[in-house]
Enzyme design. Structure first.
Site, mmCIF file in Angstrom:
data_model
loop_
_atom_site.group_PDB
_atom_site.id
_atom_site.type_symbol
_atom_site.label_atom_id
_atom_site.label_comp_id
_atom_site.label_asym_id
_atom_site.label_seq_id
_atom_site.Cartn_x
_atom_site.Cartn_y
_atom_site.Cartn_z
ATOM 1 N N SER A 23 -28.001 -40.638 -70.898
ATOM 2 C CA SER A 23 -29.032 -39.756 -71.462
ATOM 3 C C SER A 23 -30.403 -39.989 -70.822
ATOM 4 C CB SER A 23 -29.144 -39.998 -72.968
ATOM 5 O OG SER A 23 -30.233 -39.266 -73.475
ATOM 6 N N LYS A 53 -23.819 -32.691 -83.083
ATOM 7 C CA LYS A 53 -24.788 -31.714 -83.612
ATOM 8 C C LYS A 53 -24.328 -31.029 -84.899
ATOM 9 C CE LYS A 53 -26.832 -30.818 -79.130
ATOM 10 N NZ LYS A 53 -27.201 -29.876 -78.094
ATOM 11 N N ALA A 85 -18.674 -20.772 -75.845
ATOM 12 C CA ALA A 85 -18.912 -20.445 -77.260
ATOM 13 C C ALA A 85 -18.880 -21.715 -78.104
ATOM 14 C CB ALA A 85 -17.863 -19.446 -77.740
ATOM 15 N N GLY A 86 -19.428 -22.810 -77.547
ATOM 16 C CA GLY A 86 -19.457 -24.084 -78.262
ATOM 17 C C GLY A 86 -20.794 -24.290 -78.968
ATOM 18 N N ALA A 132 -23.662 -25.576 -77.961
ATOM 19 C CA ALA A 132 -24.882 -25.183 -77.244
ATOM 20 C C ALA A 132 -25.098 -23.675 -77.361
ATOM 21 C CB ALA A 132 -24.787 -25.595 -75.777
#
Ligand code: NDP
Length: 282
Positions: free
Chosen positions: A22, A73, A136-137, A139
């Site tokens: 990250s 998320k 289509a996830g 994000a």
């Protein structure tokens, strides 16, 4: 003699699984330096099954704000006691903030980050544009609302699992001209802006895309980023895209938005984007 006061700095961090690579700690430390804010920002590897316990522990021990990334998320969305309207809509949270009244607020800054990078940093017009979103996830969920707010002519979502694209089109249908399909349905279609929100780039792969999909003068944008051009950025270049970009700018912009939520100070993002860009070969 009175004991000197210990300086407890406010604690922030990012959790994900994995999290080793990250860039968020670096970005937030650069923001803190630029804005003269005393804070600590660290990365934490948290498997999904330990998410609730790890987040509760973080906030119980002086944590003030937490970024959540893949695959956490949706869990962060469930964890937040209150949500901003954009987080509520997307059903995904990338930023948790401890409010003064003790409430854990969930926000999603991904969409704002993407729109800022596209329209402000790169001057890509979305108004009246024909936009194709691949994937289509989580994000995609975060960016569809903000994309529709830009009043595109159309927003098509294409996904490997077609049912997920159709589901998103149904869910967001009342906010603008959106449709869902599979990759095979894209033959003969033309788009001004193509956004890749699949995780295919992470394995240097590409969704199957027909030739001629990108209209003349169109732009490509991969939400994924790396130290080398991603497979989708390379595809965009082959299609003669006016711009073929990756998602490093979005990453910095969504971080700036989270920093603002936490600290009430908006960092200037472009020196940070320039610095990170200078360290890679895109
Ligand atoms: P998810 O795991 O939620 O969704 C992954 C999506 O990619 C699904 O639509 C999946 O299709 C599709 N997919 C995976 N592999 C392939 C493949 N080989 N070919 C075609 N489609 C594929 O991931 P996220 O939505 O959370 O993240 C997507 C990307 O966006 C990642 O690369 C992530 O790093 C990036 N990202 C970047 C941000 C930034 O700030 N720059 C912020 C957020 C995300 P299916 O439904 O059929 O499984």
């Amino acid at each position: 003699m009175e004991a000197p006061m210990k300086n407890f700095m406010d604690r922030y961090g990012v959790c994900g699984y994995p999290i080793k690579h990250s860039k968020s700690p670096r970005i937030h430390r650069l923001f803190a330096e630029q804005c003269h804010q005393d804070l600590i920002y660290t990365a934490m590897e948290v498997p999904p099954e330990q998410f609730s316990a790890a987040v509760a522990d973080f906030f119980d021990h002086g944590g003030k704000g937490l970024n959540c990334t893949v695959p956490l998320k949706e869990l962060a969305w469930q964890y937040a006691t209150e949500k901003t309207p954009r987080a509520e809509l997307s059903k995904a949270v990338n930023t948790l903030a401890l409010r003064q009244d003790g409430v854990i607020l969930g926000d999603n800054t991904d969409g704002a980050g993407l729109i800022a990078d596209l329209t402000v940093n790169h001057r890509i017009a979305l108004n009246n544009a024909r936009i194709l979103l691949l994937g289509a996830g989580g994000a995609s969920r975060g960016i569809i609302g903000p994309l529709l707010e830009q009043s595109p002519q159309r927003l098509a979502i294409a996904n490997r699992t077609v049912a997920k694209a159709l589901q998103l089109a149904k869910e967001f249908g009342r906010y603008g001209p959106i449709s869902g399909c599979g990759f095979a349905d894209l033959a003969g279609e033309h788009f001004d802006v193509i956004l890749n929100a699949t995780s295919a780039s992470l394995s240097d792969a590409l969704p199957p895309l027909p030739e001629g999909l990108l209209s003349a003068g169109g732009c490509c944008y991969d939400l994924a980023y790396g130290n080398e051009p991603t497979a989708f950025v390379r595809w965009g270049r082959q299609q003669q895209a006016a711009l073929s970009l990756d998602g490093l700018g979005m990453l910095v912009e969504q971080a700036a938005e989270a920093f603002y939520l936490w600290r009430g100070v908006r960092p200037v993002s472009h020196p940070v984007i320039e610095l990170l860009n200078a360290e890679r070969h895109v």
